[in-house]
Design a protein around this motif. Structure first.
Motif, PDB file in Angstrom:
ATOM      1  N   PRO A 272      -3.942  16.224   0.742  1.00 10.77           N
ATOM      2  CA  PRO A 272      -4.400  14.972   1.368  1.00 10.77           C
ATOM      3  C   PRO A 272      -3.333  13.892   1.405  1.00 10.77           C
ATOM      4  CG  PRO A 272      -6.002  15.785  -0.238  1.00 10.77           C
ATOM      5  CD  PRO A 272      -4.757  16.588  -0.427  1.00 10.77           C
ATOM      6  N   TYR A 273      -2.443  13.897   0.425  1.00  6.32           N
ATOM      7  CA  TYR A 273      -1.405  12.869   0.372  1.00  6.32           C
ATOM      8  C   TYR A 273      -0.391  13.040   1.502  1.00  6.32           C
ATOM      9  CZ  TYR A 273      -3.316  11.497  -4.088  1.00  6.32           C
ATOM     10  OH  TYR A 273      -4.153  11.046  -5.070  1.00  6.32           O
ATOM     11  N   VAL A 274      -0.141  14.275   1.892  1.00  6.04           N
ATOM     12  CA  VAL A 274       0.788  14.513   3.005  1.00  6.04           C
ATOM     13  C   VAL A 274       0.241  13.890   4.275  1.00  6.04           C
ATOM     14  CG1 VAL A 274       1.880  16.278   4.451  1.00  6.04           C
ATOM     15  CG2 VAL A 274       1.747  16.600   1.966  1.00  6.04           C
ATOM     16  N   ASP A 275      -1.031  14.132   4.564  1.00  4.60           N
ATOM     17  CA  ASP A 275      -1.633  13.542   5.770  1.00  4.60           C
ATOM     18  C   ASP A 275      -1.641  12.017   5.696  1.00  4.60           C
ATOM     19  OD1 ASP A 275      -2.149  15.895   7.178  1.00  4.60           O
ATOM     20  OD2 ASP A 275      -4.061  16.212   6.145  1.00  4.60           O
ATOM     21  N   ARG A 276      -1.972  11.475   4.537  1.00  2.00           N
ATOM     22  CA  ARG A 276      -2.004  10.015   4.391  1.00  2.00           C
ATOM     23  C   ARG A 276      -0.616   9.413   4.574  1.00  2.00           C
ATOM     24  NH1 ARG A 276      -4.834   8.853  -1.215  1.00  2.00           N
ATOM     25  NH2 ARG A 276      -4.352   6.686  -0.631  1.00  2.00           N
ATOM     26  N   LEU A 277       0.388  10.062   4.020  1.00  2.00           N
ATOM     27  CA  LEU A 277       1.757   9.553   4.142  1.00  2.00           C
ATOM     28  C   LEU A 277       2.249   9.644   5.582  1.00  2.00           C
ATOM     29  CD1 LEU A 277       3.193  11.035   0.848  1.00  2.00           C
ATOM     30  CD2 LEU A 277       3.192   8.607   1.442  1.00  2.00           C
TER      31      LEU A 277
ATOM     32  N   ALA B 152       0.834  -1.205   0.000  1.00  2.00           N
ATOM     33  CA  ALA B 152       0.000   0.000   0.000  1.00  2.00           C
ATOM     34  C   ALA B 152       0.870   1.257   0.000  1.00  2.00           C
ATOM     35  CB  ALA B 152      -0.925  -0.007   1.219  1.00  2.00           C
ATOM     36  N   PHE B 153       1.968   1.218   0.740  1.00  2.00           N
ATOM     37  CA  PHE B 153       2.860   2.374   0.789  1.00  2.00           C
ATOM     38  C   PHE B 153       3.485   2.628  -0.582  1.00  2.00           C
ATOM     39  CE2 PHE B 153       7.056   4.315   1.639  1.00  2.00           C
ATOM     40  CZ  PHE B 153       6.634   5.474   2.288  1.00  2.00           C
ATOM     41  N   THR B 154       3.924   1.574  -1.238  1.00  2.00           N
ATOM     42  CA  THR B 154       4.527   1.729  -2.565  1.00  2.00           C
ATOM     43  C   THR B 154       3.541   2.344  -3.540  1.00  2.00           C
ATOM     44  OG1 THR B 154       6.030  -0.140  -2.235  1.00  2.00           O
ATOM     45  CG2 THR B 154       5.579   0.505  -4.506  1.00  2.00           C
ATOM     46  N   LYS B 155       2.310   1.853  -3.536  1.00  2.00           N
ATOM     47  CA  LYS B 155       1.297   2.388  -4.437  1.00  2.00           C
ATOM     48  C   LYS B 155       0.964   3.841  -4.103  1.00  2.00           C
ATOM     49  CE  LYS B 155      -0.959  -1.947  -5.729  1.00  2.00           C
ATOM     50  NZ  LYS B 155      -2.235  -2.706  -5.763  1.00  2.00           N
ATOM     51  N   LEU B 156       0.884   4.152  -2.815  1.00  2.00           N
ATOM     52  CA  LEU B 156       0.567   5.517  -2.407  1.00  2.00           C
ATOM     53  C   LEU B 156       1.659   6.479  -2.854  1.00  2.00           C
ATOM     54  CD1 LEU B 156      -1.150   7.607  -0.919  1.00  2.00           C
ATOM     55  CD2 LEU B 156       0.006   6.918   1.211  1.00  2.00           C
ATOM     56  N   VAL B 157       2.900   6.087  -2.723  1.00  2.00           N
ATOM     57  CA  VAL B 157       4.019   6.939  -3.110  1.00  2.00           C
ATOM     58  C   VAL B 157       4.000   7.218  -4.617  1.00  2.00           C
ATOM     59  CG1 VAL B 157       6.522   6.881  -3.449  1.00  2.00           C
ATOM     60  CG2 VAL B 157       5.563   6.451  -1.185  1.00  2.00           C
TER      61      VAL B 157
ATOM     62  N   HIS C 120      10.521  15.333  -2.015  1.00  2.00           N
ATOM     63  CA  HIS C 120      10.760  14.319  -0.982  1.00  2.00           C
ATOM     64  C   HIS C 120       9.486  13.806  -0.311  1.00  2.00           C
ATOM     65  CE1 HIS C 120      14.424  16.466  -1.709  1.00  2.00           C
ATOM     66  NE2 HIS C 120      15.116  15.559  -1.065  1.00  2.00           N
ATOM     67  N   TRP C 121       8.586  14.711   0.047  1.00  2.00           N
ATOM     68  CA  TRP C 121       7.384  14.264   0.745  1.00  2.00           C
ATOM     69  C   TRP C 121       6.510  13.405  -0.153  1.00  2.00           C
ATOM     70  CZ3 TRP C 121       5.999  19.584   3.422  1.00  2.00           C
ATOM     71  CH2 TRP C 121       6.912  19.802   4.453  1.00  2.00           C
ATOM     72  N   SER C 122       6.482  13.703  -1.446  1.00  2.00           N
ATOM     73  CA  SER C 122       5.678  12.877  -2.350  1.00  2.00           C
ATOM     74  C   SER C 122       6.224  11.464  -2.428  1.00  2.00           C
ATOM     75  CB  SER C 122       5.635  13.502  -3.748  1.00  2.00           C
ATOM     76  OG  SER C 122       6.874  13.374  -4.417  1.00  2.00           O
ATOM     77  N   GLY C 123       7.501  11.293  -2.118  1.00  2.00           N
ATOM     78  CA  GLY C 123       8.102   9.968  -2.085  1.00  2.00           C
ATOM     79  C   GLY C 123       8.055   9.314  -0.720  1.00  2.00           C
ATOM     80  N   GLY C 124       7.377   9.972   0.233  1.00  2.00           N
ATOM     81  CA  GLY C 124       7.292   9.426   1.584  1.00  2.00           C
ATOM     82  C   GLY C 124       8.560   9.598   2.391  1.00  2.00           C
ATOM     83  N   SER C 125       9.442  10.493   1.942  1.00  2.00           N
ATOM     84  CA  SER C 125      10.768  10.617   2.572  1.00  2.00           C
ATOM     85  C   SER C 125      10.766  11.668   3.681  1.00  2.00           C
ATOM     86  CB  SER C 125      11.820  10.948   1.513  1.00  2.00           C
ATOM     87  OG  SER C 125      11.914   9.912   0.569  1.00  2.00           O
TER      88      SER C 125
ATOM     89  N   LEU D 188       3.352   6.480   7.740  1.00  2.00           N
ATOM     90  CA  LEU D 188       4.723   6.405   8.257  1.00  2.00           C
ATOM     91  C   LEU D 188       4.736   6.298   9.780  1.00  2.00           C
ATOM     92  CD1 LEU D 188       6.423   8.956   5.860  1.00  2.00           C
ATOM     93  CD2 LEU D 188       7.012   6.530   6.081  1.00  2.00           C
ATOM     94  N   LYS D 189       3.790   6.910  10.437  1.00  2.00           N
ATOM     95  CA  LYS D 189       3.684   6.733  11.889  1.00  2.00           C
ATOM     96  C   LYS D 189       3.424   5.265  12.226  1.00  2.00           C
ATOM     97  CE  LYS D 189       1.999  11.271  13.452  1.00  2.00           C
ATOM     98  NZ  LYS D 189       0.845  11.989  14.042  1.00  2.00           N
ATOM     99  N   ARG D 190       2.523   4.631  11.469  1.00  2.00           N
ATOM    100  CA  ARG D 190       2.254   3.214  11.703  1.00  2.00           C
ATOM    101  C   ARG D 190       3.498   2.381  11.436  1.00  2.00           C
ATOM    102  NH1 ARG D 190      -2.429   4.202   8.771  1.00  2.00           N
ATOM    103  NH2 ARG D 190      -1.729   2.912   7.004  1.00  2.00           N
ATOM    104  N   ARG D 191       4.177   2.673  10.351  1.00  2.00           N
ATOM    105  CA  ARG D 191       5.396   1.926  10.022  1.00  2.00           C
ATOM    106  C   ARG D 191       6.429   2.068  11.131  1.00  2.00           C
ATOM    107  NH1 ARG D 191       6.353   0.698   4.423  1.00  2.00           N
ATOM    108  NH2 ARG D 191       8.572   1.194   4.652  1.00  2.00           N
TER     109      ARG D 191
END
Length: 508
Positions: free
Chosen positions: A139-144, A113-118, A415-420, A148-151
């Motif tokens: 919305p993607y920033v909040d979702r990421l 799910a993380f890979t697809k979201l990124v 960076h944030w769009s990549g979940g970094s 990432l908090k869960r991860r």
């Protein structure tokens, strides 16, 4: 032989086969990601996300399977029993076991799910930046952040989630340590920027001269050669946000962005990214297809790019070789520019909006802006809706500038769009590591200025190859810095370097 026993030899064979299969999967994922950032069509994002999600699932399953972990465990047990004594095998097993342990902590469906979201978030970010549309990316920033908090909780439920993320990019780094680092740097940089602001800006009209894209493309290859890249093992692409990627010791990719009225943006982007690429090219070939191939951390990686970009590339000694290339490609602009004029121009220090265009002195302030916003997001003190206002507030505080639009504010970085999240601090750490390499080289007899002035960086590359590059992932950053520089990271050396260089430039 280090593992001549047939059983031990069989274990090493199994380990290497596992590492190679993992490497092949990850190579294909990197190819797809690079393609997506450079030449892939916009409407291909969904298909690419599907393919990357599939590969991520396969990679995660292989890395964390009971059979794979049993191989690693058996090798570690054989090492403990003295049946395997090969240092490289020991490092491979140690790094692989850590990778497995951390990957196994993340449920497979979460990893997919993380890979697809990124992939989705990155496609939206590209459109949002061009359209100056924060709302579509918000919305993607909040979702990421939530994901990432869960991860982070999966990885270590006892630690602050942001500390867990920092450790993923730079082993051992905590927010408390980076806070102390920022304090030391801030105490030097902020007063320097204020004093320099009272001085006249050096005249440098040539910096904004129009240089056609095709001329800049041709120049880029000469700059890559000047740094010392093995050109048959490198390639150059073009993208919205400059970056580089190492796929293998014989395959390093550089991507830059060209502005026809800002030649130096491309010059230093290429030199910067070539610094990343040359690191990847010079990892010990014995590490090929193993977990040890590639750079050890993002901070160390950034130290290589910023060493070539700033410590060498903006040094007074390097102006001769750089000016030679500029005159060759743009004689009508740079034919009458002196080395001293060029040196002062490429080291103009003044607040600006764009991090990647920031001068060496104000650059760490850009990192502090992003770091402080990330801390608030992960502490629950802010959400994505607050980010533009926070960005404007911090930019005014640190740089004294107003944000005219989102593209030059919160949407400027990929960076944030990549979940970094947790990545930005490594940029400042890279510059600080870099500041410690210079005296260490000189202690070891490397004539840095002489090499830079000659345009022959071989002595510098030789030191880096021996002390930094060849070790790949076999050493974490703290060990690598201690071995190379004779001590741990010391922010005071970085602050002193900046104060010395810019006080001299501006006669303070």
């Amino acid at each position: 032989m280090p593992h001549a026993d047939p059983a031990a030899t069989s274990l090493v064979t199994d380990l290497r086969a596992l590492e190679r299969e993992l490497w092949c999967q990850e190579y294909l994922m990197k190819i797809s990601e690079f393609d997506g950032a450079t030449v892939a069509p916009e409407k291909g994002a969904a298909a690419r996300g599907e393919a990357l999600g599939y590969l991520a699932a396969k990679n995660h399953a292989l890395l964390t399977s009971d059979a794979s972990r049993a191989i690693t465990r058996a090798v570690l047990d054989a090492m403990a029993a003295g049946d395997i004594t090969d240092d490289q095998v020991a490092a491979e097993a140690r790094v692989l076991e850590r990778d497995q342990r951390e990957a196994a902590a993340i449920p497979e469906e979460e990893a997919v799910a993380f890979t697809k979201l990124v992939v989705e978030a990155d496609a939206v970010w590209h459109r949002a930046k061009l359209a100056n549309d924060w709302a579509s990316f918000e919305p993607y920033v909040d979702r990421l952040v939530d994901m990432l908090k869960r991860r982070a909780t999966y990885l270590d439920p006892a630690r602050d989630p942001y500390d867990v993320l920092l450790d993923q990019y730079e082993r051992g780094l905590t927010a408390a340590q980076f806070d102390a680092f920022c304090e030391t740097v801030r105490d030097t940089v902020v007063p320097l920027v204020a004093e320099i602001g009272k001085r006249p800006r050096p005249a440098a009209a040539f910096l904004t001269a129009h240089v056609p894209e095709e001329v800049q493309r041709a120049m880029s290859f000469d700059l890559m050669r000047l740094v010392g890249l093995d050109m048959p093992a490198a390639t150059l692409a073009f993208t919205e946000h400059p970056f580089s990627e190492g796929f293998a010791t014989g395959d390093a990719r550089v991507a830059t962005h060209i502005y026809e009225d800002n030649l130096m943006s491309n010059v230093y982007s290429v030199i910067h990214e070539a610094g990343h690429a040359i690191y990847e090219q010079n990892v010990d070939p014995a590490y090929a297809y193993t977990r040890l191939e590639g750079g050890t951390s993002l901070g160390i990686h950034e130290s290589q790019s910023r060493l070539f970009e700033n410590t060498i590339g903006r040094s007074r000694a390097f102006m001769g070789p750089l000016l030679k290339i500029l005159r060759q490609h743009v004689p009508e602009v740079y034919g009458s520019v002196s080395e001293d004029e060029l040196y002062r121009a490429v080291n103009i220090a003044e607040p600006s909006l764009i991090r990647t265009e920031a001068d060496e002195l104000t650059y760490p302030l850009h990192i502090m802006i992003r770091y402080e916003i990330e801390r608030e997001l992960f502490a629950g003190a802010a959400t994505a809706r607050d980010v533009p206002a926070l960005w404007a507030e911090r930019t005014k505080h640190y740089l004294g500038l107003d944000i005219p639009d989102h593209a030059r504010g919160a949407l400027q970085d990929t960076h944030w769009s990549g979940g970094s999240f947790g990545y930005f601090p490594t940029y400042a750490l890279g510059s600080a590591y870099d500041a410690q390499f210079l005296p260490a080289m000189e202690r070891d007899g490397v004539a840095v200025d002489e090499a830079a002035a000659a345009g022959d960086l071989a002595p510098i590359r030789s030191w880096l190859r021996e002390r930094i590059w060849r070790w790949g992932r076999s050493k974490d950053a703290p060990e690598l810095i201690r071995d190379a520089c004779g001590g741990p990271l010391d922010a005071r050396l970085y602050a002193a370097y900046l104060e010395r260089k810019f006080s001299d430039l501006y006669g303070l």
